[in-house]
Design a protein around this motif. Structure first.
Motif, PDB file in Angstrom:
ATOM      1  N   TYR A   1      93.351  64.543  98.245  1.00  0.00           N
ATOM      2  CA  TYR A   1      93.258  65.014  99.626  1.00  0.00           C
ATOM      3  C   TYR A   1      91.924  65.718  99.806  1.00  0.00           C
ATOM      4  O   TYR A   1      91.695  66.807  99.254  1.00  0.00           O
ATOM      5  CB  TYR A   1      94.421  65.963  99.922  1.00  0.00           C
ATOM      6  CG  TYR A   1      94.663  66.212 101.381  1.00  0.00           C
ATOM      7  CD1 TYR A   1      95.315  65.273 102.176  1.00  0.00           C
ATOM      8  CD2 TYR A   1      94.258  67.398 101.972  1.00  0.00           C
ATOM      9  CE1 TYR A   1      95.561  65.504 103.520  1.00  0.00           C
ATOM     10  CE2 TYR A   1      94.505  67.644 103.321  1.00  0.00           C
ATOM     11  CZ  TYR A   1      95.146  66.692 104.088  1.00  0.00           C
ATOM     12  OH  TYR A   1      95.383  66.936 105.418  1.00  0.00           O
ATOM     13  N   ASP A   2      91.016  65.095 100.551  1.00  0.00           N
ATOM     14  CA  ASP A   2      89.705  65.669 100.822  1.00  0.00           C
ATOM     15  C   ASP A   2      89.823  66.792 101.846  1.00  0.00           C
ATOM     16  O   ASP A   2      90.487  66.632 102.872  1.00  0.00           O
ATOM     17  CB  ASP A   2      88.751  64.595 101.357  1.00  0.00           C
ATOM     18  CG  ASP A   2      88.408  63.551 100.308  1.00  0.00           C
ATOM     19  OD1 ASP A   2      88.302  63.911  99.122  1.00  0.00           O
ATOM     20  OD2 ASP A   2      88.240  62.374 100.684  1.00  0.00           O
ATOM     21  N   ILE A   3      89.166  67.906 101.565  1.00  0.00           N
ATOM     22  CA  ILE A   3      89.184  69.049 102.467  1.00  0.00           C
ATOM     23  C   ILE A   3      87.840  69.192 103.165  1.00  0.00           C
ATOM     24  O   ILE A   3      87.769  69.332 104.373  1.00  0.00           O
ATOM     25  CB  ILE A   3      89.582  70.329 101.706  1.00  0.00           C
ATOM     26  CG1 ILE A   3      91.007  70.162 101.135  1.00  0.00           C
ATOM     27  CG2 ILE A   3      89.472  71.561 102.605  1.00  0.00           C
ATOM     28  CD1 ILE A   3      91.441  71.237 100.186  1.00  0.00           C
TER      29      ILE A   3
ATOM     30  N   ARG B   1      93.495  67.016  93.950  1.00  0.00           N
ATOM     31  CA  ARG B   1      93.861  65.778  93.265  1.00  0.00           C
ATOM     32  C   ARG B   1      95.067  66.057  92.376  1.00  0.00           C
ATOM     33  O   ARG B   1      95.116  67.090  91.698  1.00  0.00           O
ATOM     34  CB  ARG B   1      92.693  65.265  92.419  1.00  0.00           C
ATOM     35  CG  ARG B   1      93.014  64.008  91.628  1.00  0.00           C
ATOM     36  CD  ARG B   1      91.841  63.516  90.791  1.00  0.00           C
ATOM     37  NE  ARG B   1      91.112  64.523  90.042  1.00  0.00           N
ATOM     38  CZ  ARG B   1      91.543  65.113  88.930  1.00  0.00           C
ATOM     39  NH1 ARG B   1      92.738  64.864  88.438  1.00  0.00           N
ATOM     40  NH2 ARG B   1      90.777  65.991  88.303  1.00  0.00           N
ATOM     41  N   LEU B   2      96.032  65.156  92.408  1.00  0.00           N
ATOM     42  CA  LEU B   2      97.218  65.312  91.577  1.00  0.00           C
ATOM     43  C   LEU B   2      96.797  65.577  90.133  1.00  0.00           C
ATOM     44  O   LEU B   2      95.953  64.866  89.583  1.00  0.00           O
ATOM     45  CB  LEU B   2      98.087  64.057  91.657  1.00  0.00           C
ATOM     46  CG  LEU B   2      99.456  64.144  90.993  1.00  0.00           C
ATOM     47  CD1 LEU B   2     100.346  65.147  91.721  1.00  0.00           C
ATOM     48  CD2 LEU B   2     100.119  62.770  91.008  1.00  0.00           C
ATOM     49  N   ILE B   3      97.378  66.610  89.542  1.00  0.00           N
ATOM     50  CA  ILE B   3      97.044  66.967  88.166  1.00  0.00           C
ATOM     51  C   ILE B   3      97.483  65.844  87.218  1.00  0.00           C
ATOM     52  O   ILE B   3      98.504  65.206  87.428  1.00  0.00           O
ATOM     53  CB  ILE B   3      97.701  68.317  87.781  1.00  0.00           C
ATOM     54  CG1 ILE B   3      97.106  68.863  86.489  1.00  0.00           C
ATOM     55  CG2 ILE B   3      99.207  68.212  87.728  1.00  0.00           C
ATOM     56  CD1 ILE B   3      97.501  70.308  86.208  1.00  0.00           C
ATOM     57  N   ASP B   4      96.673  65.603  86.184  1.00  0.00           N
ATOM     58  CA  ASP B   4      97.071  64.625  85.168  1.00  0.00           C
ATOM     59  C   ASP B   4      96.555  65.065  83.796  1.00  0.00           C
ATOM     60  O   ASP B   4      95.892  66.098  83.671  1.00  0.00           O
ATOM     61  CB  ASP B   4      96.636  63.205  85.537  1.00  0.00           C
ATOM     62  CG  ASP B   4      95.128  62.990  85.504  1.00  0.00           C
ATOM     63  OD1 ASP B   4      94.407  63.742  84.830  1.00  0.00           O
ATOM     64  OD2 ASP B   4      94.667  62.040  86.165  1.00  0.00           O
TER      65      ASP B   4
ATOM     66  N   VAL C   1      95.070  69.773  91.104  1.00  0.00           N
ATOM     67  CA  VAL C   1      93.919  70.575  90.712  1.00  0.00           C
ATOM     68  C   VAL C   1      93.053  70.763  91.948  1.00  0.00           C
ATOM     69  O   VAL C   1      92.974  69.890  92.821  1.00  0.00           O
ATOM     70  CB  VAL C   1      93.109  69.930  89.566  1.00  0.00           C
ATOM     71  CG1 VAL C   1      93.876  70.002  88.252  1.00  0.00           C
ATOM     72  CG2 VAL C   1      92.692  68.514  89.884  1.00  0.00           C
ATOM     73  N   ILE C   2      92.451  71.926  92.032  1.00  0.00           N
ATOM     74  CA  ILE C   2      91.478  72.210  93.076  1.00  0.00           C
ATOM     75  C   ILE C   2      90.120  71.853  92.492  1.00  0.00           C
ATOM     76  O   ILE C   2      89.720  72.402  91.455  1.00  0.00           O
ATOM     77  CB  ILE C   2      91.493  73.697  93.477  1.00  0.00           C
ATOM     78  CG1 ILE C   2      92.881  74.139  93.929  1.00  0.00           C
ATOM     79  CG2 ILE C   2      90.434  73.974  94.548  1.00  0.00           C
ATOM     80  CD1 ILE C   2      93.036  75.657  94.051  1.00  0.00           C
ATOM     81  N   VAL C   3      89.429  70.925  93.146  1.00  0.00           N
ATOM     82  CA  VAL C   3      88.112  70.509  92.673  1.00  0.00           C
ATOM     83  C   VAL C   3      87.081  71.010  93.685  1.00  0.00           C
ATOM     84  O   VAL C   3      87.109  70.631  94.861  1.00  0.00           O
ATOM     85  CB  VAL C   3      88.024  68.978  92.505  1.00  0.00           C
ATOM     86  CG1 VAL C   3      86.658  68.578  91.979  1.00  0.00           C
ATOM     87  CG2 VAL C   3      89.123  68.481  91.571  1.00  0.00           C
ATOM     88  N   PHE C   4      86.196  71.884  93.217  1.00  0.00           N
ATOM     89  CA  PHE C   4      85.152  72.479  94.047  1.00  0.00           C
ATOM     90  C   PHE C   4      83.805  72.153  93.418  1.00  0.00           C
ATOM     91  O   PHE C   4      83.572  72.461  92.255  1.00  0.00           O
ATOM     92  CB  PHE C   4      85.361  73.996  94.125  1.00  0.00           C
ATOM     93  CG  PHE C   4      84.338  74.736  94.928  1.00  0.00           C
ATOM     94  CD1 PHE C   4      84.198  74.511  96.287  1.00  0.00           C
ATOM     95  CD2 PHE C   4      83.526  75.685  94.328  1.00  0.00           C
ATOM     96  CE1 PHE C   4      83.252  75.207  97.039  1.00  0.00           C
ATOM     97  CE2 PHE C   4      82.596  76.400  95.067  1.00  0.00           C
ATOM     98  CZ  PHE C   4      82.452  76.149  96.424  1.00  0.00           C
ATOM     99  N   ARG C   5      82.951  71.485  94.193  1.00  0.00           N
ATOM    100  CA  ARG C   5      81.632  71.065  93.693  1.00  0.00           C
ATOM    101  C   ARG C   5      81.768  70.313  92.365  1.00  0.00           C
ATOM    102  O   ARG C   5      81.071  70.593  91.395  1.00  0.00           O
ATOM    103  CB  ARG C   5      80.693  72.246  93.580  1.00  0.00           C
ATOM    104  CG  ARG C   5      80.413  72.888  94.916  1.00  0.00           C
ATOM    105  CD  ARG C   5      79.447  74.048  94.820  1.00  0.00           C
ATOM    106  NE  ARG C   5      79.256  74.629  96.142  1.00  0.00           N
ATOM    107  CZ  ARG C   5      78.918  75.881  96.354  1.00  0.00           C
ATOM    108  NH1 ARG C   5      78.734  76.719  95.353  1.00  0.00           N
ATOM    109  NH2 ARG C   5      78.762  76.325  97.594  1.00  0.00           N
ATOM    110  N   ASN C   6      82.729  69.393  92.349  1.00  0.00           N
ATOM    111  CA  ASN C   6      82.998  68.496  91.210  1.00  0.00           C
ATOM    112  C   ASN C   6      83.470  69.214  89.952  1.00  0.00           C
ATOM    113  O   ASN C   6      83.357  68.679  88.850  1.00  0.00           O
ATOM    114  CB  ASN C   6      81.765  67.626  90.901  1.00  0.00           C
ATOM    115  CG  ASN C   6      81.424  66.731  92.058  1.00  0.00           C
ATOM    116  OD1 ASN C   6      82.296  66.100  92.641  1.00  0.00           O
ATOM    117  ND2 ASN C   6      80.149  66.684  92.418  1.00  0.00           N
TER     118      ASN C   6
END
Length: 178
Positions: free
Chosen positions: A4-6, A13-16, A70-75
């Protein structure tokens, strides 16, 4: 796979399994910081413990009872957020989140919580979204307050955090209010 792009710098992104090392490192490096409000930190002693959480998270997603991303911020993976519980019969989603200490102050959790609220109403057909926070956790309580949630009440001694019982303040927003 849930993604889900914010905004240009932030997405969920779903945790894996591939996130195990990053999540463990965030937990381990921020152990003292996280431990103040999260009662599970001492249960994560190694990557195998983190993998156990990831397996539980994937199972709850498969069963449609939760969603941990997971929260992905600036990759870079900077924390976890999602729905700790999806109550399908009552159409209530309960948001939970945590962020690595070094990423505070960027508005990340506010943006993430807004996006999760939108997602709950627009894609999951929820009627209500809740966020609960320890009554003394001012930073966490500021999130639902900033987003216009209603303070619905306090649950006394709702959680035992390393031998100290803390009250939880419950915030909620209804689909028709959002």
């Amino acid at each position: 796979m849930f993604t889900y792009d914010i905004d240009d710098n932030l997405y969920l992104r779903l945790i894996d399994e591939g996130d195990c090392n990053a999540i463990y490192q965030l937990t381990n490096e921020g152990r003292d910081y996280l431990r103040e409000w999260l009662n599970w930190v001492d249960n994560i002693q190694n990557q195998e413990d983190t993998m156990g959480f990831i397996e539980m998270a994937k199972k709850s997603f498969t069963e449609n009872s939760g969603l941990h991303a997971v929260i992905v911020f600036r990759n870079e993976v900077v924390g976890i957020a999602g729905f700790n519980k999806l109550d399908q019969s009552n159409h209530i989603a309960k948001i939970g989140y945590w962020l690595g200490e070094g990423y505070q102050g960027n508005g990340i959790i506010t943006k993430v919580s807004k996006a999760l609220t939108d997602y709950a109403f627009n894609y999951l057909n929820m009627n209500k979204v809740e966020i609960r926070a320890a009554s003394e956790n001012v930073k966490s309580r500021a999130i639902p307050e900033r987003l216009g949630y209603t303070e619905e009440g306090t649950i006394r001694a709702a959680e035992n955090i390393y031998g100290v019982y803390v009250d939880h303040v419950v915030y909620g927003v209804l689909k028709k209010e959002w």
